[in-house]
Design an enzyme around this catalytic site. Structure first.
Site, short mmCIF file in Angstrom:
data_model
loop_
_atom_site.label_atom_id
_atom_site.label_comp_id
_atom_site.label_asym_id
_atom_site.label_seq_id
_atom_site.Cartn_x
_atom_site.Cartn_y
_atom_site.Cartn_z
N SER A 1 -32.26 -32.68 47.40
CA SER A 1 -32.79 -31.34 47.12
C SER A 1 -32.91 -31.03 45.64
CB SER A 1 -31.93 -30.28 47.80
OG SER A 1 -30.69 -30.12 47.14
N LYS B 1 -27.31 -26.44 43.63
CA LYS B 1 -28.64 -25.85 43.48
C LYS B 1 -28.77 -25.25 42.08
CE LYS B 1 -29.46 -26.42 47.93
NZ LYS B 1 -30.21 -27.56 48.37
#
Length: 181
Positions: A24, A68
């Site tokens: 990701s 993230k």
């Protein structure tokens, strides 16, 4: 013995090794890489900024950790339009993204970032489970800010803040009344 005690204290209170799992955060972080994170961020040292890569407990299952990038700060409104991010109506310039990994031109309704929460996204937007799917991350769940990639050795490097975001403040802006807390 003294050196081992100091090292243990640093690992417990200052820095922690973390293994990146998944794709990701491509192209910046790859599956299997190992990084050190600054654990002092949990205590507000230094203050989180937009663009920081953070490690946090997954809000829907705090036994899992995610990594993230901070996109939206408390008091802001974040919206995805035609695959581009807008913060308080201004487009966020993101030179760290790889365009081939971000081809979906999705639209999302605006999300207001509540006090003491953050809106986070992976850099590989087409393959990232993030705030678009499961919501905001509570400030108290963020336990580290990416500092240094140490494995593989050939890729060892400091993980730095990559942009200034013209026209959009990078630091947390208190935009709510103290009565909302």
């Amino acid at each position: 013995v003294f050196a081992l005690m100091i090292m243990a204290l640093v690992l417990v209170f200052v820095a922690q090794p973390v293994k990146v799992e998944g794709t990701s955060m491509l192209p910046r972080l790859h599956d299997g890489e190992r990084i050190f994170v600054n654990k002092l961020i949990y205590y507000g040292l230094p203050e989180l900024e937009r663009g920081d890569i953070v490690v946090f407990w997954f809000p829907n299952d705090p036994t899992k950790s995610y990594i993230k990038r901070v996109i939206g700060l408390p008091g802001e409104t974040v919206q995805l339009r035609a695959g581009r991010i807008f913060v308080n109506g201004k487009e966020l310039q993101e030179p760290y993204l790889e365009h081939s990994l971000n081809v979906a031109a999705a639209d999302e309704p605006p999300t207001y970032v509540k006090p003491h929460y953050y809106f986070v996204m992976g850099d590989n937007r087409d393959n990232s489970s993030d705030s678009r799917t499961w919501g905001l991350v509570p400030e108290k769940y963020i336990y580290g800010k990416a500092l240094f990639r140490y494995w593989p050795l050939s890729q060892a490097s400091v993980i730095r803040h990559e942009t200034d975001y013209p026209g959009i403040p990078a630091n947390r802006v208190e935009r709510y009344d103290e009565s909302e807390q």
